[in-house]
Design an enzyme around this catalytic site. Structure first.
Site, PDB file in Angstrom:
ATOM      1  N   HIS A   1       0.824  -1.223   0.141  1.00 26.05           N
ATOM      2  CA  HIS A   1      -0.094  -0.068   0.061  1.00 26.05           C
ATOM      3  C   HIS A   1       0.900   1.334   0.001  1.00 26.05           C
ATOM      4  CE1 HIS A   1      -3.459   2.417   2.140  1.00 26.05           C
ATOM      5  NE2 HIS A   1      -2.950   2.727   0.918  1.00 26.05           N
TER       6      HIS A   1
ATOM      7  N   HIS B   1       3.795   0.843   2.942  1.00 27.44           N
ATOM      8  CA  HIS B   1       3.573  -0.199   4.078  1.00 27.44           C
ATOM      9  C   HIS B   1       2.897  -1.473   3.303  1.00 27.44           C
ATOM     10  CE1 HIS B   1       0.027   1.955   4.127  1.00 27.44           C
ATOM     11  NE2 HIS B   1      -0.745   0.909   4.629  1.00 27.44           N
TER      12      HIS B   1
ATOM     13  N   ASP C   1       0.015  -4.549   4.436  1.00 33.50           N
ATOM     14  CA  ASP C   1      -1.227  -4.721   5.237  1.00 33.50           C
ATOM     15  C   ASP C   1      -1.297  -6.231   5.128  1.00 33.50           C
ATOM     16  OD1 ASP C   1      -1.988  -2.143   6.029  1.00 33.50           O
ATOM     17  OD2 ASP C   1      -2.317  -1.972   3.869  1.00 33.50           O
TER      18      ASP C   1
ATOM     19  N   LYS D   1      34.674 -24.303 -41.254  1.00 32.23           N
ATOM     20  CA  LYS D   1      34.277 -23.522 -40.077  1.00 32.23           C
ATOM     21  C   LYS D   1      35.396 -22.378 -40.017  1.00 32.23           C
ATOM     22  CE  LYS D   1      33.827 -23.267 -35.246  1.00 32.23           C
ATOM     23  NZ  LYS D   1      34.991 -22.229 -35.164  1.00 32.23           N
TER      24      LYS D   1
HETATM   25 MN    MN Z   1      -2.796   0.281   4.534  1.00 34.38          MN
END
Ligand code: MN
Length: 247
Positions: free
Chosen positions: A40, A46, A48, A240
């Site tokens: 959030h 932070h 939650d 090659k």
């Molecule tokens: Mn929150």
């Protein structure tokens, strides 16, 4: 368990649902054990943590987010219950509204309390198992003794710590397949448990393994430069140049 109808009053009081698209709540919450973590980006970024209990989501704001290191005890501020529908919410809370900012579903799954969760909420000690997309195993939420500490905003905060339990391997040592310990498996070397009921893989018939000392070094097979190509029908030749390949 009957639902406490007051659980969401504080949640609703803080929000203007004509402005924010967050859920108002009201669905009956019979789907037990939802766990979710939102990332959030409000005033301060932070995480939650939300655990479903009796039809609402018990919620803690964890400033630093969870840590897999058992010695990192992460502050988790117990906040108001959120409606069960919040477990499916991701989006933007408009400027000026409570918790304004972007909300990201960081993890979701189920939680299983290891002890009576109601008693745990009262006593301030929740022990539980998480089974999410990102987080799993044993966790604990422990309420800090000095609760209701006054902060500069003048709000009383109910502070807990979110802790990853150290001893998941020692507390749960058994096979999820056969319920045996590693010692019990060692005691019967010829006993092989197979989920499909098929026989254990064996060496191809005729092949017999020989016991030898572990080699001290293994030499890789290297190409050997030679002046002329080998002769005979069993060879294909390809010229090659370094850095290019002719086909
Ligand atoms: Mn929150």
């Amino acid at each position: 368990m009957p639902r406490d109808t007051d659980d969401l009053s504080e949640y609703r009081k803080k929000r203007d649902f004509s402005r924010t698209r967050e859920p108002q709540g009201g669905l009956s919450g019979n789907s037990a054990g939802i766990y979710v973590i939102h990332k959030h980006a409000s005033r301060a970024l932070h995480y939650d943590l939300r655990l479903e209990l009796h039809g609402t989501l018990k919620s803690w704001a964890v400033p630093k987010g969870p840590s897999l290191n058992p010695t990192d005890k992460r502050l988790a501020v117990h906040v108001e219950d959120h409606p069960i529908e919040y477990a499916g919410f991701e989006g933007v809370i408009p400027r000026g509204e409570y918790g304004a900012g972007s909300v990201l579903l960081w993890d979701r799954g189920f939680w299983i309390p290891e002890e009576d969760p109601d008693e745990g909420m009262r006593k301030g000690s929740l022990k539980f198992i998480l089974s999410g997309r990102k987080l799993g195993g044993r966790w604990a939420l422990v309420r800090l003794k000095a609760r209701a500490v006054r902060h500069d905003e003048g709000e009383d905060k109910d502070e807990w710590l979110l802790i990853k339990e150290r001893d998941i391997v020692s507390k749960m040592p058994r096979s999820i397949a056969s319920n045996r310990t590693i010692n019990e498996i060692s005691e019967i070397p010829e006993g092989v448990w197979s989920a499909t009921g098929e026989a254990a893989p064996v060496l191809p018939s005729g092949a017999t393994a020989q016991k030898k000392e572990m080699p001290k070094a293994i030499r890789p097979q290297l190409a050997t430069p030679v002046d002329a190509p080998p002769e005979g029908d069993g060879w294909l030749h390809e010229s090659k140049d370094d850095g290019s390949r002719k086909t």
